[in-house]
Every structure is written in C-alpha cells, then in structure tokens.
Design an enzyme around this catalytic site. Structure first.
Site, PDB file in Angstrom:
ATOM      1  N   GLU A  27      -1.238   6.444  -3.902  1.00 47.50           N
ATOM      2  CA  GLU A  27      -2.395   7.186  -3.380  1.00 47.50           C
ATOM      3  C   GLU A  27      -3.105   7.849  -4.554  1.00 47.50           C
ATOM      4  OE1 GLU A  27      -0.959   9.875  -0.352  1.00 47.50           O
ATOM      5  OE2 GLU A  27      -0.303   8.191   0.914  1.00 47.50           O
ATOM      6  N   ILE A  82      -4.471  -0.776  -4.918  1.00 46.41           N
ATOM      7  CA  ILE A  82      -3.847  -1.790  -4.073  1.00 46.41           C
ATOM      8  C   ILE A  82      -4.322  -3.187  -4.498  1.00 46.41           C
ATOM      9  CG2 ILE A  82      -3.336  -2.494  -1.706  1.00 46.41           C
ATOM     10  CD1 ILE A  82      -2.524   0.461  -2.533  1.00 46.41           C
ATOM     11  N   GLN A 114      -4.225  -9.323 -34.437  1.00 47.24           N
ATOM     12  CA  GLN A 114      -4.264  -9.029 -35.877  1.00 47.24           C
ATOM     13  C   GLN A 114      -4.287 -10.321 -36.699  1.00 47.24           C
ATOM     14  OE1 GLN A 114      -4.569  -5.929 -36.744  1.00 47.24           O
ATOM     15  NE2 GLN A 114      -4.559  -6.205 -38.962  1.00 47.24           N
ATOM     16  N   ALA A 121       0.834  -1.210   0.000  1.00 48.45           N
ATOM     17  CA  ALA A 121       0.000   0.000   0.000  1.00 48.45           C
ATOM     18  C   ALA A 121       0.864   1.253   0.000  1.00 48.45           C
ATOM     19  CB  ALA A 121      -0.952  -0.024   1.192  1.00 48.45           C
ATOM     20  N   GLY A 172     -10.977 -10.890 -37.330  1.00 47.16           N
ATOM     21  CA  GLY A 172     -12.206 -10.575 -36.590  1.00 47.16           C
ATOM     22  C   GLY A 172     -12.419 -11.475 -35.378  1.00 47.16           C
ATOM     23  N   GLU A 205       3.785  -0.774 -11.353  1.00 46.83           N
ATOM     24  CA  GLU A 205       5.168  -0.901 -10.846  1.00 46.83           C
ATOM     25  C   GLU A 205       6.108   0.057 -11.578  1.00 46.83           C
ATOM     26  OE1 GLU A 205       6.274  -4.112  -8.843  1.00 46.83           O
ATOM     27  OE2 GLU A 205       4.181  -4.490  -8.402  1.00 46.83           O
TER      28      GLU A 205
HETATM   29  N1  COS Z   1      17.028   1.604  -4.525  1.00 44.34           N
HETATM   30  C1  COS Z   1      17.434   2.141  -3.352  1.00 44.34           C
HETATM   31  N2  COS Z   1      17.386   3.461  -3.122  1.00 44.34           N
HETATM   32  C2  COS Z   1      16.927   4.264  -4.098  1.00 44.34           C
HETATM   33  C3  COS Z   1      16.503   3.765  -5.339  1.00 44.34           C
HETATM   34  C4  COS Z   1      16.570   2.369  -5.537  1.00 44.34           C
HETATM   35  N3  COS Z   1      16.193   1.808  -6.683  1.00 44.34           N
HETATM   36  N4  COS Z   1      16.086   4.775  -6.121  1.00 44.34           N
HETATM   37  C5  COS Z   1      16.259   5.902  -5.393  1.00 44.34           C
HETATM   38  N5  COS Z   1      16.767   5.583  -4.182  1.00 44.34           N
HETATM   39  C6  COS Z   1      17.157   6.494  -3.099  1.00 44.34           C
HETATM   40  C7  COS Z   1      18.100   7.541  -3.642  1.00 44.34           C
HETATM   41  O1  COS Z   1      19.431   7.098  -3.595  1.00 44.34           O
HETATM   42  C8  COS Z   1      17.871   8.697  -2.697  1.00 44.34           C
HETATM   43  O2  COS Z   1      18.594   8.481  -1.517  1.00 44.34           O
HETATM   44  P1  COS Z   1      19.353   9.702  -0.765  1.00 44.34           P
HETATM   45  O3  COS Z   1      18.244  10.664  -0.452  1.00 44.34           O
HETATM   46  O4  COS Z   1      19.951   9.057   0.430  1.00 44.34           O
HETATM   47  O5  COS Z   1      20.311  10.233  -1.747  1.00 44.34           O
HETATM   48  C9  COS Z   1      16.387   8.580  -2.373  1.00 44.34           C
HETATM   49  O6  COS Z   1      16.017   7.217  -2.653  1.00 44.34           O
HETATM   50  C10 COS Z   1      15.533   9.510  -3.209  1.00 44.34           C
HETATM   51  O7  COS Z   1      15.791   9.225  -4.554  1.00 44.34           O
HETATM   52  P2  COS Z   1      15.374  10.183  -5.759  1.00 44.34           P
HETATM   53  O8  COS Z   1      15.748  11.593  -5.396  1.00 44.34           O
HETATM   54  O9  COS Z   1      15.940   9.597  -6.995  1.00 44.34           O
HETATM   55  O10 COS Z   1      13.804  10.051  -5.703  1.00 44.34           O
HETATM   56  P3  COS Z   1      12.708  10.574  -6.706  1.00 44.34           P
HETATM   57  O11 COS Z   1      11.560  11.069  -5.933  1.00 44.34           O
HETATM   58  O12 COS Z   1      13.322  11.482  -7.719  1.00 44.34           O
HETATM   59  O13 COS Z   1      12.181   9.227  -7.389  1.00 44.34           O
HETATM   60  C11 COS Z   1      11.892   7.512  -9.030  1.00 44.34           C
HETATM   61  C12 COS Z   1      12.823   8.452  -8.235  1.00 44.34           C
HETATM   62  C13 COS Z   1      11.268   8.181 -10.218  1.00 44.34           C
HETATM   63  C14 COS Z   1      12.791   6.381  -9.472  1.00 44.34           C
HETATM   64  C15 COS Z   1      10.769   6.944  -8.129  1.00 44.34           C
HETATM   65  O14 COS Z   1       9.902   7.966  -7.735  1.00 44.34           O
HETATM   66  C16 COS Z   1       9.955   5.864  -8.767  1.00 44.34           C
HETATM   67  O15 COS Z   1      10.387   4.706  -8.901  1.00 44.34           O
HETATM   68  N6  COS Z   1       8.693   6.162  -9.176  1.00 44.34           N
HETATM   69  C17 COS Z   1       7.783   5.189  -9.685  1.00 44.34           C
HETATM   70  C18 COS Z   1       7.008   4.601  -8.572  1.00 44.34           C
HETATM   71  C19 COS Z   1       6.228   3.409  -8.990  1.00 44.34           C
HETATM   72  O16 COS Z   1       6.781   2.453  -9.518  1.00 44.34           O
HETATM   73  N7  COS Z   1       4.931   3.466  -8.723  1.00 44.34           N
HETATM   74  C20 COS Z   1       4.075   2.359  -8.911  1.00 44.34           C
HETATM   75  C21 COS Z   1       3.635   1.953  -7.562  1.00 44.34           C
HETATM   76  S1  COS Z   1       3.534   0.305  -7.287  1.00 44.34           S
HETATM   77  S2  COS Z   1       1.910  -0.241  -8.173  1.00 44.34           S
END
Ligand code: COS
Length: 379
Positions: free
Chosen positions: A128, A158, A336, A125, A340, A363
């Site tokens: 949001e 979720i 395709q 979860a 049909g 994801e």
């Molecule tokens: N593994 C471990 N740590 C990670 C990481 C990973 N794969 N990716 C980022 N981090 C860490 C970074 O190192 C950073 O740490 P520090 O603050 O200590 O430097 C911290 O997390 C923040 O990272 P970042 O600034 O890159 O975060 P962002 O908010 O820019 O997000 C993405 C990066 C886009 C990769 C992230 O928001 C993402 O994966 N989004 C998609 C989410 C998703 O898949 N949603 C679906 C939900 S599940 S159905």
C-alpha cells in the site's frame, strides 16, 4: 544433488525455454519497452509453453516441473526480456498461492486460467502507499456484512494490476498487526476495483505497475483465500517463493549483460588490441562470471529446499539478496566495459542496467533480506 547436476527433464526444459525465449521473446523486447506494454498474446504463448505454472500440478494446467526448473525458466526469459520475466514470475506466484491455500473450487476456477495465459497474469495486491517493507501495517479493511465481505482501501506497486484476471487482495479483517489480516480472490473488473495509471518507471517499462483503489468491493465469504487471520502467513510464504523468482530474474539479466560485455570486449579495439586483451577488462569479466555462478548456486539451493518441502525462507532471502546485488554489480561493469556506447539506448546493456535496479527493491529490499537472514541466524 540438483545443485550440481540438473536432471534430464530440467535440462530439457531449460533448452526449450531458451529456444522459445531467444526466438519469440528477445526480438520484441525493445519494441515492448517503447510501447510500455506486453501484448496478451505474449502471455498466452508463455502459457502454451507451460511457463505460467512451472511448479503447479498438471491437473491444474501447470508443467509440474518443480522449483529448480522454475529457476532455469525464469532465468532464460529474463535474459530475453526482464519485463516479461516479472509478469511470468508474479503469475506463477499467484497460481502457486491459490494452489497451496485455495479450496478445490478456487483452484479449479482460477489456476487453469492463470497457467494457460487466458488471464493476462495474476496480481498480488499486498503493498500500500503506507505499507511496503512492513506489510503487517496495511490499512485496507474488509468488513463483514451478512454473508459478504466489503473491502475498502488503496494498494500500490501492483504488477499487471490493470490487466490481471484475478487479484489476491490483502485486507484487515481483525485487529492491528500481522494476526488481523486475511486475503481474498477478487476478479478483474469487479465493481469498485479501479486500477490507476501505470507508473513511469526507470526500468521494466513494458510491465505495468499500478495503484489500485478499492471502494466498497463486495465479495462473498467464499472469496476468502485460506482462513480468516491467515493472510500474513500466506503473504510471507508466497514472498519466500517469490524471492527465488527475483533471484532467477536477476541471474538472467546479469548473464545477458555478461554475454554482451564479453563480446564487446572481444570486438572493440583500442590501443591496437581488443579490450579483452587488457587484464583490467579480462579480470572484470572473470569477477562477473564468478559472482553470477555463486548467485546461481545459492538460488538452486533455495529452489531445491523448496522443492523438497524443507524450510527455505533464509536460503531464499540469501539467494535474492546475493543474486540481485551481484547482478547489479555485473550490469554496472558491463556498462563500464561498453564505455560511452553503454550509456546510449542504442546498446542493449543500458536497458539491462535500468531493468536490474528494482531487483534490489521489490519482493523485499536488500535490507529486508538481511533482516530475514539475521533473524534466523540469531534465533
Ligand atoms: N513464512 C511463514 N510464516 C512467517 C514467515 C515466513 N517466511 N515470516 C514470518 N512468519 C510468521 C511468523 O512466524 C509470525 O507468526 P506467529 O505470529 O504465529 O508467531 C508472523 O508471521 C509474524 O511474523 P513477524 O513478527 O516476524 O512479522 P514482522 O512484521 O516482523 O515481519 C518481515 C517480518 C520483515 C520478514 C516481513 O515484514 C517482510 O517480509 N517484509 C517485506 C515485505 C515485502 O517483501 N514487501 C514487498 C511486497 S511484494 S512487491
């Protein structure tokens, strides 16, 4: 190098999962889709087969078979029913996260019940209504009251969120941004945790996707998973592994579509010969095969890196991006080729087409995968 040769245990697990998937999962897929439900006994059977903790230590009820084996297993289940595969994948992910970040008492109390299928899955979860691609902006809040945390907020998308035995709930425990997040283990039926109605989805209809409302959900401080402020990193680590699961699910859907398209193209005659005797169709089948093979190798590589304890974020993103997009191209061509008939629910390929679409969305969307890949590339 497992990318090119599976070891005997992996081969055995693949064959056993294929037999189980074709014998026990495939026959009920249409019925489950129409009923919009996966019965608990299907989850228990997955547990009995060791499929709910493929990469989890055996002392916690897992199969301890590794990540490459996990790819093979999800692919086989997805060939039979992609909705069962998503439930399986999320439960494996929840079991792995609790194993990796939980204290021994948390591991013992939750993981065996997830891996055995006693729980009808686990729930993740994080998302949001206002925070999907950007989980660092969640607004669900946990407030400290004495020895407890009190959680308030709304979750969305979720998987199995109405039936899961345990929820990993992400909430803000500190300030803004990614550093102020923690996560908690919340039991099914906990006071104040109310699931919404399953969404009416385009595909994966047997798998329930719900919203969750959390109103004054009071949990002891021992319910926190990992350390305070570690929530975002736990989520990212889990999603890296989850992306290998979605890549594998995409491969399963794609392989099934290819198999259906191939047999249809050999059977169906037009202009006095089978469709497959036309180069236009044979070349489509060739391209579909190449795309899925390339996707499989990328996915195995990401899995092998994870299994070897190496950094695999970029490789998991590449595997998820390419496999989901390849599978979507494959299912489109499979429809395709069916002409049909492929556009009717009488033919299985229509369900594959609908089920496949979300692999490019959940994801982390394809756009998010490109972002992850580009960031590492340009670092
Ligand atoms: N593994 C471990 N740590 C990670 C990481 C990973 N794969 N990716 C980022 N981090 C860490 C970074 O190192 C950073 O740490 P520090 O603050 O200590 O430097 C911290 O997390 C923040 O990272 P970042 O600034 O890159 O975060 P962002 O908010 O820019 O997000 C993405 C990066 C886009 C990769 C992230 O928001 C993402 O994966 N989004 C998609 C989410 C998703 O898949 N949603 C679906 C939900 S599940 S159905």
């Amino acid at each position: 190098m497992p990318t090119f040769a599976l070891n005997p245990e992996q081969e055995l697990l693949e064959q056993a999962t294929r037999r189980f998937a074709q014998g026990r999962i495939a026959p009920g897929a249409k019925e489950r889709e129409e009923a919009h439900r996966i019965p608990g006994e299907v989850i228990r059977e997955l547990g009995e087969q060791g499929l709910l903790g493929v990469n989890v230590r055996s002392e916690l009820g897992g199969a301890q078979a590794g990540v490459v084996a996990y790819v093979l297993a999800v692919r086989e289940i997805a060939r039979a029913d992609a909705a069962v595969a998503v439930t399986m994948a999320v439960t494996n992910m929840v079991a792995e996260v609790i194993t990796e970040f939980g204290r021994p008492d948390q591991q013992k109390s939750y993981v065996p019940r997830l891996t055995s299928g006693e729980f009808v899955g686990g729930a993740f979860a994080l998302s949001e209504p206002g925070a999907g691609s950007d989980p660092g902006s969640i607004s669900t809040k946990a407030t400290r009251q004495g020895d407890d945390w009190v959680i308030n907020g709304e979750k969305m998308w979720i998987t199995t969120g109405d039936e899961a035995g345990v929820y990993i709930v992400w909430a803000r425990t500190g300030g803004e941004g990614t550093k102020g997040m923690s996560c908690f283990l919340v039991d099914r039926g906990h006071n104040g945790l109310v699931p919404g109605k399953p969404e009416e989805k385009m595909g994966l209809r047997a798998s329930h996707t719900v919203s969750l409302s959390l109103t004054d959900v009071r949990v002891p401080k021992s319910a926190m998973l990992g350390d305070e402020g570690q929530g975002f990193k736990i989520a990212m680590t889990a999603l890296d592994g989850g992306r290998i699961g979605v890549a594998s699910q995409s491969l399963g859907i794609g392989l099934e579509a290819l198999a259906l398209a191939k047999s249809y193209a050999k059977e169906r005659k037009q202009f006095g010969k089978p469709l497959a005797d036309n180069q236009a169709i044979a070349f489509k089948l060739a391209d579909m095969t190449v795309e899925l093979e390339a996707a499989f190798l990328l996915t195995l590589r990401a899995a092998w890196l994870k299994e070897s304890g190496k950094h695999f974020s970029q490789e998991a993103a590449m595997a998820k991006l390419f496999s989901s997009e390849a599978a979507n191209r494959v299912v489109r061509e499979a429809v395709q080729i069916h002409g049909g008939y492929g556009y009717t629910e009488e033919y299985r390929v229509a369900r594959l087409y609908r089920d496949c679409r979300v692999t490019q969305i959940y994801e982390g969307t394809s756009e998010i995968q490109r972002l992850v890949i580009a960031r590492e590339l340009l670092e």
